[in-house]
Write a protein that holds these residues in place. Sequence first.
Motif, mmCIF file in Angstrom:
data_model
loop_
_atom_site.group_PDB
_atom_site.id
_atom_site.type_symbol
_atom_site.label_atom_id
_atom_site.label_comp_id
_atom_site.label_asym_id
_atom_site.label_seq_id
_atom_site.Cartn_x
_atom_site.Cartn_y
_atom_site.Cartn_z
ATOM 1 N N UNK A 129 8.015 11.754 5.793
ATOM 2 C CA UNK A 129 6.596 11.930 6.111
ATOM 3 C C UNK A 129 5.762 10.807 5.497
ATOM 4 N N UNK A 130 6.066 10.443 4.267
ATOM 5 C CA UNK A 130 5.321 9.362 3.603
ATOM 6 C C UNK A 130 5.491 8.055 4.371
ATOM 7 N N UNK A 150 -0.079 7.363 7.076
ATOM 8 C CA UNK A 150 -0.849 6.344 6.364
ATOM 9 C C UNK A 150 -0.665 6.472 4.851
ATOM 10 N N UNK A 151 -0.701 5.358 4.133
ATOM 11 C CA UNK A 151 -0.535 5.385 2.673
ATOM 12 C C UNK A 151 -1.521 6.318 1.962
ATOM 13 N N UNK A 195 -2.151 9.230 2.607
ATOM 14 C CA UNK A 195 -1.652 10.604 2.619
ATOM 15 C C UNK A 195 -0.519 10.849 1.621
ATOM 16 N N UNK A 196 -0.169 9.855 0.827
ATOM 17 C CA UNK A 196 0.952 10.022 -0.102
ATOM 18 C C UNK A 196 0.702 11.191 -1.051
ATOM 19 N N UNK A 197 -0.473 11.266 -1.638
ATOM 20 C CA UNK A 197 -0.731 12.330 -2.615
ATOM 21 C C UNK A 197 -0.632 13.710 -1.972
ATOM 22 N N UNK A 198 -1.078 13.850 -0.736
ATOM 23 C CA UNK A 198 -0.939 15.146 -0.049
ATOM 24 C C UNK A 198 0.533 15.521 0.038
ATOM 25 N N UNK A 199 1.373 14.561 0.394
ATOM 26 C CA UNK A 199 2.808 14.824 0.500
ATOM 27 C C UNK A 199 3.429 15.156 -0.859
#
Length: 84
Positions: free
Chosen positions: A46-47, A51-52, A54-58
Amino acid sequence: MNDLRALLDAVLDAIDIPSPTDAADLNQFRALLDRRAGLAVITARAVLAEPPADIQWNVDYLRRVLAEHPPTGYRHHGHTGAGR
């Protein structure tokens, strides 16, 4: 860069679970490790696909689902990197 570090920490928490104390607990350990590693793979994919930003959401998602699969249910040596 902090998001990437958080992601790596969460992935390590997923796969760095305590070893079983004896062969009787090996099947439970393997099943749990397989589930947790699978969750880490899903998150990494997913990461890479999103988009970069969204990394923290993942990372947060992985931590939530790992909490549903704690390293319990088998006898182990007690060492785990979880919660670093």
